[in-house]
Design a protein around this motif. Structure first.
Motif, mmCIF file in Angstrom:
data_model
loop_
_atom_site.group_PDB
_atom_site.id
_atom_site.type_symbol
_atom_site.label_atom_id
_atom_site.label_comp_id
_atom_site.label_asym_id
_atom_site.label_seq_id
_atom_site.Cartn_x
_atom_site.Cartn_y
_atom_site.Cartn_z
ATOM 1 N N PRO A 133 49.584 39.622 36.953
ATOM 2 C CA PRO A 133 48.683 38.621 36.637
ATOM 3 C C PRO A 133 47.479 38.972 35.722
ATOM 4 C CG PRO A 133 48.262 38.829 38.983
ATOM 5 C CD PRO A 133 49.418 39.906 38.715
ATOM 6 N N ASP A 134 47.262 38.244 34.768
ATOM 7 C CA ASP A 134 46.136 38.652 33.941
ATOM 8 C C ASP A 134 44.730 38.147 34.406
ATOM 9 O OD1 ASP A 134 44.977 39.568 31.626
ATOM 10 O OD2 ASP A 134 45.793 37.913 30.367
ATOM 11 N N GLU A 135 44.608 38.674 35.554
ATOM 12 C CA GLU A 135 43.303 38.497 36.365
ATOM 13 C C GLU A 135 42.793 39.900 36.884
ATOM 14 O OE1 GLU A 135 44.685 36.166 40.271
ATOM 15 O OE2 GLU A 135 44.680 34.987 38.532
ATOM 16 N N ALA B 286 44.342 46.960 25.085
ATOM 17 C CA ALA B 286 44.001 45.243 25.182
ATOM 18 C C ALA B 286 44.668 45.030 26.625
ATOM 19 C CB ALA B 286 44.706 44.629 24.110
ATOM 20 N N GLU B 287 45.529 45.637 26.972
ATOM 21 C CA GLU B 287 46.191 45.328 28.474
ATOM 22 C C GLU B 287 45.890 46.310 29.402
ATOM 23 O OE1 GLU B 287 47.613 42.779 29.541
ATOM 24 O OE2 GLU B 287 47.978 41.585 27.678
ATOM 25 N N GLY B 288 44.633 46.931 29.098
ATOM 26 C CA GLY B 288 44.414 47.988 29.930
ATOM 27 C C GLY B 288 44.458 47.873 31.346
ATOM 28 N N LEU B 289 43.851 46.923 32.176
ATOM 29 C CA LEU B 289 43.859 46.815 33.689
ATOM 30 C C LEU B 289 45.321 46.408 34.043
ATOM 31 C CD1 LEU B 289 42.585 46.744 36.143
ATOM 32 C CD2 LEU B 289 41.989 43.891 35.519
ATOM 33 N N ARG B 290 46.091 45.874 33.461
ATOM 34 C CA ARG B 290 47.483 45.718 33.872
ATOM 35 C C ARG B 290 48.394 46.879 33.702
ATOM 36 N NH1 ARG B 290 50.337 39.941 32.324
ATOM 37 N NH2 ARG B 290 49.543 40.245 30.128
ATOM 38 N N ALA C 104 35.864 49.258 33.498
ATOM 39 C CA ALA C 104 35.843 48.118 32.750
ATOM 40 C C ALA C 104 35.015 48.518 31.442
ATOM 41 C CB ALA C 104 34.734 47.090 33.491
ATOM 42 N N PRO C 105 35.514 47.817 30.317
ATOM 43 C CA PRO C 105 36.350 46.798 30.113
ATOM 44 C C PRO C 105 37.699 47.171 30.094
ATOM 45 C CG PRO C 105 35.294 47.063 27.934
ATOM 46 C CD PRO C 105 34.570 47.960 29.052
ATOM 47 N N ASP C 106 38.161 48.059 29.456
ATOM 48 C CA ASP C 106 39.394 48.464 29.145
ATOM 49 C C ASP C 106 39.825 49.899 29.369
ATOM 50 O OD1 ASP C 106 38.265 49.430 27.015
ATOM 51 O OD2 ASP C 106 39.920 48.778 25.511
ATOM 52 N N ASN C 107 39.033 50.729 30.000
ATOM 53 C CA ASN C 107 39.146 52.222 29.900
ATOM 54 C C ASN C 107 40.060 52.547 31.161
ATOM 55 O OD1 ASN C 107 37.249 53.239 28.061
ATOM 56 N ND2 ASN C 107 36.086 52.043 29.274
#
Ligand SMILES: *Cc1c(COP(=O)(O)O)cnc(C)c1O
Length: 422
Positions: free
Chosen positions: A415-417, A356-360, A377-380
């Motif tokens: 940041p969550d962006e 769920a926090e993949g990108l960060r 994207a989205p979370d790989n």
């Protein structure tokens, strides 16, 4: 399967690895950096450096235009032949030209023209976006006479094989798929699908970008019609190195390159004004090849040929199984999902982990933990295993650092962006 999760076990696996010494054949400037992105941009082989020097000093600097007759002119076939060995093709069935996207365009347009009267093109939604864009562009160019069926995967991990088979029919002109899909690493059953495609009179075009150099291939036995692929991923050819294209021998005389240029012209130096395609694959060349980057593909391919694709595959399977076993014990309890096939026989050489926090988590791994993964994207979080130089220790450290990022919530500093480049 439970496996020891300590670093000592990883070191033991490295000690037993007969291919471990190939790592020394690559430039590694920072021994602490863990590179898990060889499926996007392969490392630099040591042998590429003196070749680059020779290309510039001797071949260009000294020999000047004479070099065209001393190896430059035939480089597209010479390097193509070596790649043919890697993919189980005949030497005269592979040539280097342009980029993967452009080669796809040339093959798609020529195949659709050859398949006059058939109007359906089939692909899946796991295919690389550029491949889909190229198909859309080809349909536009051919006055929108064709319909593109993008068959969806049911779980975004496995290729929709049975649905693809159900779509085949007398109207099918072409089926084109990524053999190893770029996100999940799912590997299609190429011989079976190609046979089914042939049974309805259609052509099969495989994008081998994530397969070549990572999965043993046998295009000859599978009787594949058409294929394309990248040289800067597992082949270690260098950024933007030109791609390869494959056309089965007996099809070559029937297909016409839609981008007719002088490099594909019969007896080109006679400079006739009427285009007449050169026989064989040279007819699929268009303009002057990028000699420097084309020549630099060769050392990486030589390393793969020396190690042997079957040996590399055995190591890649062991390493991806090891990564998955560690994921199961260490990372699954922390919310990581396995976004790649569990079945090793249907998996290429990279593993995608979702969170769920993949990108960060990905940003933390990259910027603060000395590991280069990539993100899709989205979370790989995509972890590439390049068995020529990836060690078991690399895999172990990556997993332990992912564990630390989540248990200590280190990712919260980001940041969550979404940043522009991932
Ligand atoms: C990497 C990749 C490409 C690359 O295409 P370029 O034209 O080199 O940008 C194409 N298709 C697939 C499946 C890929 O993985």
């Amino acid at each position: 399967m439970t496996i020891p999760i300590d670093a000592a076990y990883a070191l033991e696996l490295d000690a037993q690895d007969k291919l471990a010494h190939f790592r020394e054949r690559f430039i590694i400037t920072d021994p602490d950096l863990i590179y898990m992105d060889g499926n996007s941009l392969g490392r630099l082989p040591k042998a590429t450096l003196p070749l680059a020097e020779n290309l510039l000093q001797q071949q260009w600097g000294d020999r000047l235009i004479r070099s065209w007759n001393e190896g430059w002119f035939t480089a597209p076939e010479r390097v193509g032949e070596k790649i043919a060995h890697l993919i189980g093709a005949h030497p005269d069935e592979v040539i280097i030209a342009d980029s993967t996207s452009i080669n796809l365009f040339k093959l798609v347009v020529s195949a659709l023209r050859y398949q006059q009267g058939r109007t359906r093109i089939i692909t899946d939604n796991l295919n690389f976006p550029s491949d889909i864009y190229i198909l859309q562009g080809a349909i536009d160019l051919l006055d929108k006479q064709h319909q593109l069926d993008i068959v969806p995967s049911t779980d975004d991990i496995h290729g929709p094989t049975s649905e693809l088979l159900a779509h085949l029919g007398q109207q099918t002109a072409l089926v084109t798929l990524s053999h190893t899909t770029f996100k999940s690493g799912y590997v299609y059953d190429m011989p079976m699908l190609t046979k089914a495609v042939h049974a309805v009179g259609a052509l099969a075009l495989w994008d081998l970008s994530h397969s070549v150099g990572s999965v043993p291939l046998d295009l000859r036995t599978a009787q594949v019609d058409l294929a394309i692929g990248c040289t800067y991923k597992y082949l270690n050819g260098g950024p933007g190195a030109p791609a390869f294209l494959y056309i089965r021998r007996d099809l070559q005389e029937h297909l016409r390159n839609p981008i007719s240029g002088w490099m594909g012209q019969k007896d080109l130096f006679r400079l006739e004004l009427a285009y007449q395609a050169e026989a064989g694959l040279r007819g699929f060349l268009t303009g002057t090849p990028p000699v420097l980057s084309l020549s630099l593909i060769e050392p990486g391919v030589d390393l793969l040929l020396e190690a042997g694709m079957d040996n590399l595959r055995i190591k890649s399977e062991r390493q991806s199984e090891y990564l998955i076993a560690l994921w199961e014990t260490v990372l699954a309890p922390l919310g990581f999902t396995l976004n790649s096939p569990r079945d090793v026989g249907r998996r290429g050489s990279h593993i995608s982990l979702g969170h769920a926090e993949g990108l960060r988590i990905d940003l933390t791994l990259l910027n603060d933990m000395g590991v280069i993964p990539d993100f899709r994207a989205p979370d790989n979080i995509r972890l590439g295993i390049a068995p020529l130089y990836t060690s078991f220790r690399d895999i172990h450290s990556t997993v332990i650092r992912l564990q630390q990022i989540v248990t200590e919530k280190l990712y919260e500093k980001y940041p969550d962006e979404v940043p522009i480049v991932t």
